[in-house]
Scaffold this active site. Structure first.
Site, PDB file in Angstrom:
ATOM      1  N   CYS A 246       7.851   3.598  -1.411  1.00 49.85           N
ATOM      2  CA  CYS A 246       6.632   4.394  -0.592  1.00 49.85           C
ATOM      3  C   CYS A 246       5.980   4.183   0.435  1.00 49.85           C
ATOM      4  O   CYS A 246       5.196   4.960   1.646  1.00 49.85           O
ATOM      5  CB  CYS A 246       6.018   5.291  -1.459  1.00 49.85           C
ATOM      6  N   HIS A 325       3.162  -7.764   0.314  1.00 47.48           N
ATOM      7  CA  HIS A 325       4.493  -8.347  -0.417  1.00 47.48           C
ATOM      8  C   HIS A 325       4.643  -9.315  -1.357  1.00 47.48           C
ATOM      9  O   HIS A 325       4.445 -10.442  -1.594  1.00 47.48           O
ATOM     10  CB  HIS A 325       5.299  -8.451   0.659  1.00 47.48           C
ATOM     11  N   HIS A 409     -13.306   8.625   5.585  1.00 50.58           N
ATOM     12  CA  HIS A 409     -11.856   9.275   5.543  1.00 50.58           C
ATOM     13  C   HIS A 409     -10.251   8.331   4.449  1.00 50.58           C
ATOM     14  O   HIS A 409     -10.354   7.614   5.386  1.00 50.58           O
ATOM     15  CB  HIS A 409     -10.857  10.282   6.111  1.00 50.58           C
ATOM     16  N   HIS A 413      -2.048   7.323  -1.105  1.00 49.16           N
ATOM     17  CA  HIS A 413      -0.309   7.385  -1.164  1.00 49.16           C
ATOM     18  C   HIS A 413      -0.618   8.422  -2.463  1.00 49.16           C
ATOM     19  O   HIS A 413      -0.596   8.451  -3.801  1.00 49.16           O
ATOM     20  CB  HIS A 413       0.738   6.731  -1.219  1.00 49.16           C
ATOM     21  N   ASN A 446       5.051  15.051  -4.406  1.00 49.28           N
ATOM     22  CA  ASN A 446       5.566  13.421  -3.971  1.00 49.28           C
ATOM     23  C   ASN A 446       6.367  13.162  -2.787  1.00 49.28           C
ATOM     24  O   ASN A 446       7.585  12.915  -3.107  1.00 49.28           O
ATOM     25  CB  ASN A 446       5.221  12.080  -5.122  1.00 49.28           C
TER      26      ASN A 446
END
Length: 571
Positions: A246, A325, A409, A413, A446
């Protein structure tokens, strides 16, 4: 002590009137009425404008001296410049060369001209009741799996207007390669057609194309399908990103940004989507059923440009992209994994370590992003808190920077309700800050990597984006990754009626989302079996904001901390 003053006055006929003058109201107790947030805002303003405020006296003194100059003083200055002409020319030339070198080597500004979010047709809507009815009629789910899915839907925060692909509306479901290709074409081409129409962009003007889709990577690739559909030029630079979860939408933007730094006067298009048709799980392992309940159809197409002439019509400019990562750690690498269950059915499995891994990735990403975006006032407060904690003998709470001073703002996710709840609490955001994420999850579900664009579209549809506003997009994905993108509005963005997926329904939002409450802090019965354990942990996942924190009860060893929530459900 204040007292009332009495005045007597006589009238013409001998009567008298009594006037009582009330004491003046006491002054307010300013020390008691001052709020910490107001002091903090004043401190923030002072530190942010410290350089300007310190230069004001110098500028005032210089102005006074300039006003007092006479003709003799001007003549003297001119004569000295003539005497040192060579040095003056040398210094001036060096300054000009330095400015030229800076302008030639500085990173090119990346503009977001416009973007489009795909809105599926009404016939693909999948209300929760219809979802459960089709699951029951399928016949492949046992009663325990059906009840599990029902509870997930009740607590997920999804509404009854989300969309599922056409193949899953069939009785029985008919997933196939052809159906998956059709879903991909509908989403990609639908978003691109809207983008081309709103920007008047000719497809042959596109120089860079980046497509990301995690679980559907056919041959020819998705990017090749777009090239073939719109007959794009032969020297176009195309990229196809797969399996990146995602957060791949931010990764695709970062890749396009790097390419735009190399190629001048170029347009780049980023297409973000996920394919559901061939990745629906028809088994009974509960660790693989959550994606069925949360993921829905969606996709976005974003037009980026490095052309200076596009600044006038662009909506935003890209300020920062920060990617974290954690894949070097084996536990993080395997916490979200596509695999087969015991019966050979493929699905996405979630590890018990997912919550802790996601929290670590989030912490690392925010730590890197903070110095880039936080005002100097917040950085000084954080540094002072860090020093105080090192020097003090007693343990004090660390200072949490106020990211509301850096961003106007937030596009978090929409991976699930727990994600939004926990970030709202941890970052001390208001209900309005997380409203776009909640409403996107409710209205569209989602939609994977494209969800952050539906959230930005919601903010625009509400008319909240003004010139200079900063937007923080943050997403999570398998691997494990946490990625952030920061945009700044170059103009006031007006709501678009033709290119906004919220245009026909924004007046209905926000809506109140009611979620059943269950107290999971109490014992849940006898010892749980393996499948029951997963059901229990999933209930904690979906109700994390109702669960006590570790620091509220140190004796509770199994209580989840704020950074241990699952932030993604799919690779």
């Amino acid at each position: 002590m204040a007292t009332a003053t009495h005045h007597h006055s006589a009238t013409a006929n001998g009567g008298a009137h009594l006037h009582i003058q009330q004491p003046p109201p006491p002054l307010p107790n300013f020390l008691a009425s001052i709020k910490l947030k107001h002091v903090k805002l004043g401190y923030h303003y002072l530190i942010s404008h410290l350089l300007t405020l310190s230069l004001l006296p110098i500028a005032a003194v210089a102005a006074v001296h300039i006003v007092q100059l006479n003709l003799d003083d001007v003549e003297t200055i001119y004569r000295r410049l003539q005497e040192n002409c060579e040095a003056f020319v040398t210094v001036g030339g060096a300054v000009v060369l330095g400015i030229a070198a800076y302008l030639m080597t500085r990173p090119r500004t990346i503009y977001l001209v416009d973007y489009s979010c795909y809105k599926p047709p009404e016939g693909l809507k999948a209300p929760c009741a219809k979802f459960m009815e089709r699951s029951e009629r399928h016949g492949g789910f046992n009663p325990s799996a059906l009840e599990f899915q029902r509870k997930i839907l009740e607590r997920s925060g999804l509404g009854d207007e989300t969309y599922l692909p056409e193949a899953l509306h069939c009785i029985p479901p008919a997933p196939s390669m052809a159906a998956a290709r059709k879903e991909a074409e509908d989403v990609m081409f639908g978003a691109l057609e809207n983008l081309f129409e709103s920007t008047k962009l000719k497809p042959k003007d596109i120089g860079i194309l980046v497509v990301n889709c995690s679980l559907f990577n056919p041959t020819p690739s998705l990017s090749a399908m777009i090239v073939n559909k719109y007959k794009l030029r032969g020297n176009i630079k195309t990229f196809n990103l797969g399996g990146m979860g995602c957060s791949a939408g931010v990764i695709a933007v970062d890749l396009a940004k790097d390419m735009l730094q190399v190629h001048r006067n170029t347009y780049a298009v980023v297409v973000s989507m996920e394919n559901i048709t061939q990745n629906w799980y028809f088994g009974n392992r509960k660790s693989m059923l959550i994606p069925n309940c949360l993921f829905r159809i969606g996709g976005s197409a974003v037009l980026l440009s490095n052309r200076p002439g596009d600044r006038r019509r662009a909506k935003y400019k890209l300020l920062h992209v920060v990617r974290t990562h954690c894949g070097s750690d084996d536990t993080a690498f395997n916490c979200v994994r596509q695999e087969q269950d015991d019966t050979g059915k493929t699905g996405v499995s979630l590890s018990k370590d997912l919550m802790a891994i996601a929290g670590g990735a989030l912490k690392a990403n925010i730590t890197t992003l903070g110095p880039l975006v936080l005002p100097i006032s917040e950085q000084l407060l954080f540094f002072a808190s860090l020093v105080a904690r090192k020097l003090a003998s007693t343990k004090t709470k660390p200072y949490i920077p106020d990211f509301k001073l850096a961003f106007d703002h937030f596009c978090i996710h929409a991976g699930g309700r727990a994600v939004i709840d926990e970030l709202e609490r941890s970052l001390q955001l208001s209900a309005e800050h997380v409203e776009p994420s909640r409403m996107t999850l409710y209205r569209f579900g989602n939609t994977s990597s494209s969800s952050i664009w539906y959230e930005l579209a919601y903010t625009e549809a509400k008319g909240r984006v003004t010139k200079g506003n900063r937007i923080w997009q943050i997403a999570f994905g398998s691997g494990f990754k946490c990625n952030s993108a920061v945009w700044e509005a170059v103009r006031a963005v007006k709501p678009s009626e033709s290119n906004n997926p919220w245009a026909d329904c924004i007046h209905k939002f926000p809506v109140e989302i009611k979620v059943p409450f269950k107290d999971f802090t109490k014992p849940q019965g006898p010892k749980l079996e393996s499948t029951q354990k997963y059901t229990h942990s999933t209930n904690l996942l979906l109700n994390l904001h109702q669960y006590p924190r570790r620091d509220s009860n140190p004796k509770e060893e199994n209580v989840l901390t704020p950074l241990q929530m699952p932030l993604d459900y799919k690779p």
